[in-house]
Design a protein around this motif. Structure first.
Motif, PDB file in Angstrom:
ATOM      1  N   THR A 141      -3.152  -0.224   2.987  1.00 28.99           N
ATOM      2  CA  THR A 141      -3.487   0.928   2.171  1.00 28.99           C
ATOM      3  C   THR A 141      -2.727   2.156   2.650  1.00 28.99           C
ATOM      4  N   ALA A 142      -2.416   3.038   1.721  1.00 30.97           N
ATOM      5  CA  ALA A 142      -1.790   4.305   2.071  1.00 30.97           C
ATOM      6  C   ALA A 142      -2.853   5.329   2.460  1.00 30.97           C
ATOM      7  N   GLY A 143      -4.108   4.916   2.456  1.00 28.99           N
ATOM      8  CA  GLY A 143      -5.195   5.811   2.837  1.00 28.99           C
ATOM      9  C   GLY A 143      -5.228   6.049   4.337  1.00 28.99           C
ATOM     10  N   LEU A 144      -5.791   7.175   4.704  1.00 27.66           N
ATOM     11  CA  LEU A 144      -5.977   7.483   6.123  1.00 27.66           C
ATOM     12  C   LEU A 144      -7.048   6.568   6.699  1.00 27.66           C
ATOM     13  N   GLU A 145      -6.838   6.067   7.895  1.00 25.75           N
ATOM     14  CA  GLU A 145      -7.759   5.088   8.474  1.00 25.75           C
ATOM     15  C   GLU A 145      -9.180   5.615   8.588  1.00 25.75           C
ATOM     16  N   GLY A 146      -9.335   6.843   9.027  1.00 25.27           N
ATOM     17  CA  GLY A 146     -10.677   7.385   9.203  1.00 25.27           C
ATOM     18  C   GLY A 146     -11.483   7.395   7.920  1.00 25.27           C
ATOM     19  N   ARG A 150      -2.162   4.315   6.451  1.00 24.12           N
ATOM     20  CA  ARG A 150      -1.051   5.225   6.140  1.00 24.12           C
ATOM     21  C   ARG A 150       0.053   5.261   7.197  1.00 24.12           C
ATOM     22  N   PRO A 151      -0.238   5.275   8.499  1.00 20.15           N
ATOM     23  CA  PRO A 151       0.866   5.306   9.464  1.00 20.15           C
ATOM     24  C   PRO A 151       1.803   4.094   9.367  1.00 20.15           C
ATOM     25  N   SER A 152       1.364   3.022   8.722  1.00 23.67           N
ATOM     26  CA  SER A 152       2.219   1.842   8.563  1.00 23.67           C
ATOM     27  C   SER A 152       3.128   1.937   7.347  1.00 23.67           C
ATOM     28  N   THR A 153       2.953   2.980   6.530  1.00 26.38           N
ATOM     29  CA  THR A 153       3.829   3.171   5.373  1.00 26.38           C
ATOM     30  C   THR A 153       5.068   3.929   5.821  1.00 26.38           C
ATOM     31  N   ILE A 154       6.070   3.945   4.947  1.00 29.80           N
ATOM     32  CA  ILE A 154       7.293   4.676   5.276  1.00 29.80           C
ATOM     33  C   ILE A 154       7.607   5.681   4.167  1.00 29.80           C
ATOM     34  N   CYS A 155       8.466   6.599   4.482  1.00 25.47           N
ATOM     35  CA  CYS A 155       8.922   7.601   3.528  1.00 25.47           C
ATOM     36  C   CYS A 155      10.325   7.207   3.075  1.00 25.47           C
ATOM     37  N   THR A 156      10.536   7.154   1.774  1.00 22.36           N
ATOM     38  CA  THR A 156      11.865   6.862   1.240  1.00 22.36           C
ATOM     39  C   THR A 156      12.380   8.115   0.530  1.00 22.36           C
ATOM     40  N   GLU A 157      13.603   8.055   0.061  1.00 23.40           N
ATOM     41  CA  GLU A 157      14.148   9.207  -0.662  1.00 23.40           C
ATOM     42  C   GLU A 157      13.443   9.408  -2.002  1.00 23.40           C
ATOM     43  N   PHE A 158      12.745   8.371  -2.487  1.00 25.99           N
ATOM     44  CA  PHE A 158      12.079   8.445  -3.780  1.00 25.99           C
ATOM     45  C   PHE A 158      10.588   8.750  -3.687  1.00 25.99           C
ATOM     46  N   ARG A 159       9.970   8.331  -2.581  1.00 24.58           N
ATOM     47  CA  ARG A 159       8.511   8.403  -2.518  1.00 24.58           C
ATOM     48  C   ARG A 159       8.036   8.367  -1.072  1.00 24.58           C
ATOM     49  N   GLU A 160       6.926   9.058  -0.801  1.00 25.13           N
ATOM     50  CA  GLU A 160       6.265   8.948   0.503  1.00 25.13           C
ATOM     51  C   GLU A 160       5.256   7.809   0.455  1.00 25.13           C
ATOM     52  N   HIS A 161       4.861   7.311   1.593  1.00 24.88           N
ATOM     53  CA  HIS A 161       3.802   6.316   1.749  1.00 24.88           C
ATOM     54  C   HIS A 161       4.097   5.025   0.988  1.00 24.88           C
ATOM     55  N   VAL A 162       5.313   4.518   1.137  1.00 24.02           N
ATOM     56  CA  VAL A 162       5.707   3.248   0.538  1.00 24.02           C
ATOM     57  C   VAL A 162       5.353   2.140   1.519  1.00 24.02           C
ATOM     58  N   LYS A 163       4.803   1.056   0.999  1.00 24.92           N
ATOM     59  CA  LYS A 163       4.416  -0.084   1.838  1.00 24.92           C
ATOM     60  C   LYS A 163       5.624  -0.988   2.027  1.00 24.92           C
ATOM     61  N   ASP A 164       6.043  -1.142   3.266  1.00 26.50           N
ATOM     62  CA  ASP A 164       7.187  -1.984   3.605  1.00 26.50           C
ATOM     63  C   ASP A 164       6.663  -3.286   4.194  1.00 26.50           C
ATOM     64  N   LEU A 165       6.757  -4.356   3.418  1.00 27.86           N
ATOM     65  CA  LEU A 165       6.211  -5.644   3.837  1.00 27.86           C
ATOM     66  C   LEU A 165       6.963  -6.256   5.016  1.00 27.86           C
TER      67      LEU A 165
END
Length: 136
Positions: free
Chosen positions: A46-51, A72-87
């Protein structure tokens, strides 16, 4: 299915926040997770904050079917979007990995692994996004 309302106390930017939350599950979700967990490793991403997200997921996954929970800390920021899930953080070989999400940007980096679903709200008691047939 409607779970009871409850209070979530979490920290945001060093300050406690209080949220009153009611969890709405998609019809068939529990059965679907039970069936999948018999033959697949389930990972929550999830892109949600853990707490904030952890207490909600604890309610949905009381059986502890998820082997890992990524926030959320496991997501990455791309040039197109923040909080993208990188499998790729799960495995280098993604041939048997899928992500089910209502946000197509979630699988921006691995579009062939994405299974889109429509957003769900409490006003949809006849939602059919979760399959209602034996998966085995």
């Amino acid at each position: 299915m409607l779970s009871p309302s409850f209070v979530v106390i979490w920290e945001f930017e060093g300050k406690p926040k209080i949220s009153y939350v009611t969890v709405f599950e998609r019809p068939g979700l529990q059965e679907f997770l039970n069936q999948l967990s018999e033959f697949a490793e389930l990972v929550l991403f999830t892109a949600g904050l853990e707490g904030y997200a952890r207490p909600l997921v604890d309610r949905i996954d009381a059986e502890n079917r998820f082997s890992h929970r990524l926030y959320r800390p496991s997501t990455i920021c791309t040039e197109f979007r923040e909080h993208v899930k990188d499998l790729s953080c799960l495995s280098k070989n993604l041939c048997r990995t899928v992500i089910v999400d209502n946000n197509p940007f979630s699988f921006l980096l691995q579009p062939l692994n994405g299974i889109p679903c429509i957003p769900f709200s409490a006003g949809q008691p006849h939602d059919t996004q979760v399959p209602r047939f034996p998966l085995s």
